[in-house]
Design a protein around this motif. Sequence first.
Motif, PDB file in Angstrom:
ATOM      1  N   TRP A   8    -102.177 -11.186 -83.451  1.00 13.42           N
ATOM      2  CA  TRP A   8    -101.173 -12.327 -83.678  1.00 13.42           C
ATOM      3  C   TRP A   8    -100.064 -12.275 -82.642  1.00 13.42           C
ATOM      4  N   LYS A  33    -101.535 -20.783 -86.750  1.00 14.89           N
ATOM      5  CA  LYS A  33    -101.755 -20.545 -88.094  1.00 14.89           C
ATOM      6  C   LYS A  33    -103.136 -21.401 -88.604  1.00 14.89           C
ATOM      7  N   GLN A  34    -103.455 -22.327 -88.305  1.00 13.04           N
ATOM      8  CA  GLN A  34    -104.706 -23.248 -88.540  1.00 13.04           C
ATOM      9  C   GLN A  34    -105.768 -22.468 -88.179  1.00 13.04           C
ATOM     10  N   SER A  86    -106.311 -19.082 -90.033  1.00 12.29           N
ATOM     11  CA  SER A  86    -106.724 -19.219 -91.453  1.00 12.29           C
ATOM     12  C   SER A  86    -108.270 -19.821 -91.413  1.00 12.29           C
ATOM     13  N   THR A 145    -110.354 -16.556 -90.959  1.00 13.96           N
ATOM     14  CA  THR A 145    -110.155 -15.481 -92.009  1.00 13.96           C
ATOM     15  C   THR A 145    -109.928 -15.952 -93.413  1.00 13.96           C
ATOM     16  N   GLU A 146    -109.798 -15.045 -94.317  1.00 16.25           N
ATOM     17  CA  GLU A 146    -109.593 -15.618 -95.602  1.00 16.25           C
ATOM     18  C   GLU A 146    -108.243 -15.732 -95.982  1.00 16.25           C
ATOM     19  N   LEU A 147    -107.350 -15.527 -94.856  1.00 19.23           N
ATOM     20  CA  LEU A 147    -105.784 -15.730 -95.132  1.00 19.23           C
ATOM     21  C   LEU A 147    -105.473 -17.296 -94.960  1.00 19.23           C
ATOM     22  N   SER A 148    -104.574 -17.606 -96.081  1.00 16.57           N
ATOM     23  CA  SER A 148    -104.151 -18.817 -96.172  1.00 16.57           C
ATOM     24  C   SER A 148    -102.945 -19.133 -95.011  1.00 16.57           C
ATOM     25  N   PRO A 149    -102.520 -20.314 -94.691  1.00 14.93           N
ATOM     26  CA  PRO A 149    -101.566 -20.451 -93.601  1.00 14.93           C
ATOM     27  C   PRO A 149    -100.061 -19.887 -94.296  1.00 14.93           C
ATOM     28  N   ASP A 159     -99.999 -17.147 -96.263  1.00 13.03           N
ATOM     29  CA  ASP A 159    -100.124 -15.747 -95.922  1.00 13.03           C
ATOM     30  C   ASP A 159     -99.964 -15.245 -94.716  1.00 13.03           C
ATOM     31  N   ILE A 160    -100.099 -16.367 -93.464  1.00  6.79           N
ATOM     32  CA  ILE A 160     -99.742 -16.060 -92.053  1.00  6.79           C
ATOM     33  C   ILE A 160     -98.693 -16.141 -91.770  1.00  6.79           C
ATOM     34  N   THR A 161     -97.689 -17.124 -92.339  1.00 11.41           N
ATOM     35  CA  THR A 161     -96.493 -17.219 -92.441  1.00 11.41           C
ATOM     36  C   THR A 161     -95.399 -16.202 -92.734  1.00 11.41           C
TER      37      THR A 161
END
Length: 293
Positions: A12, A32-33, A36, A39-43, A45-47
Amino acid sequence: MFVGGEVLQAWWHWAQAIIPEPERESGLRELKQFLSAFTELSPLDITLRRFRPQIRLKLPLADLQERWQRRWQERVPLQYLIGTVHWHDLELVVTPSVLIPRPETEELLEVVAATVPPWQQQGHWLDLGTGSGAIAIGLARLFAAAQVHAVDCSPEALEVTRINIEKYALGDRVHCYVGSWFTPLTHLQGQVQGIVSNPPYIPTRLVATLQPEVQYHEPPLALDGGADGLQAIRQIVETAPEYLQPQGWLFMELMATQGEAVAALAMATQAYERVEILHDLSGHDRFLLAQAV
Ligand SMILES: C[S@@+](CC[C@H](N)C(=O)[O-])C[C@H]1O[C@@H](n2cnc3c(N)ncnc32)[C@H](O)[C@@H]1O
């Protein structure tokens, strides 16, 4: 395959660092888009950097790295790197063979939905220059009793259209044709309730001024509208009356500067009883609405 949270955290930081400074804000949104999508991460989760100890990846990290580099070195649009785009209420597959459907075209579909009375929301509808199939699929979902005929002269584009039609299980109501505008549809002359089209409308000399993502990566066939930008529009406006039933509709997306000229073209045919140029949400002339006599 899985990657450790710490490894992804390091990735990242690298990915952030290669975003050009003037595009930092939009680039971070894209990152972020991008992450996500793979991966299985939501935006969110990433923020919040909620990177779990082990995160499932849809592609090897080396492939993500290579794609993210192409975003900035070659200016490949994010949607082609991810392979999908959210448009209207759809998630459509996109490849460099098709235009990435735009927000203005979502508005075009809204104009159609708000204008056509229930008695005309059935029968034959056309999407001329279908690309990803966005308009055709959107129309078929809006008008549940309509048969939609989607035409494109690019066989590669139609491969993508078909994938999207299948994705939404609309194979029985959205039909694909390879060919130029009305050419493959002569069997529908005089029988069509409505035509919706977002044709290529950029004047040739302006194509080279478009941002690199568009100019170098989107299909030229989807952009170049000939010397005055009106080549396709003229053909569609002039031929549509042969296909429309009385009171049938023509809806078309235009470039902001083309409203007056396109309205004049439609009126000159004397085949439409109603001709209007409608604004988009930014207040620009953007859509032709014409109703056949
Ligand atoms: C601006 S794109 C629109 C794509 C899609 N309808 C959308 O709104 O996202 C124009 C489309 O017209 C197609 N096209 C260009 N010339 C054509 C022609 N002579 N006959 C049929 N389709 C054509 C291109 O291949 C492209 O898919």
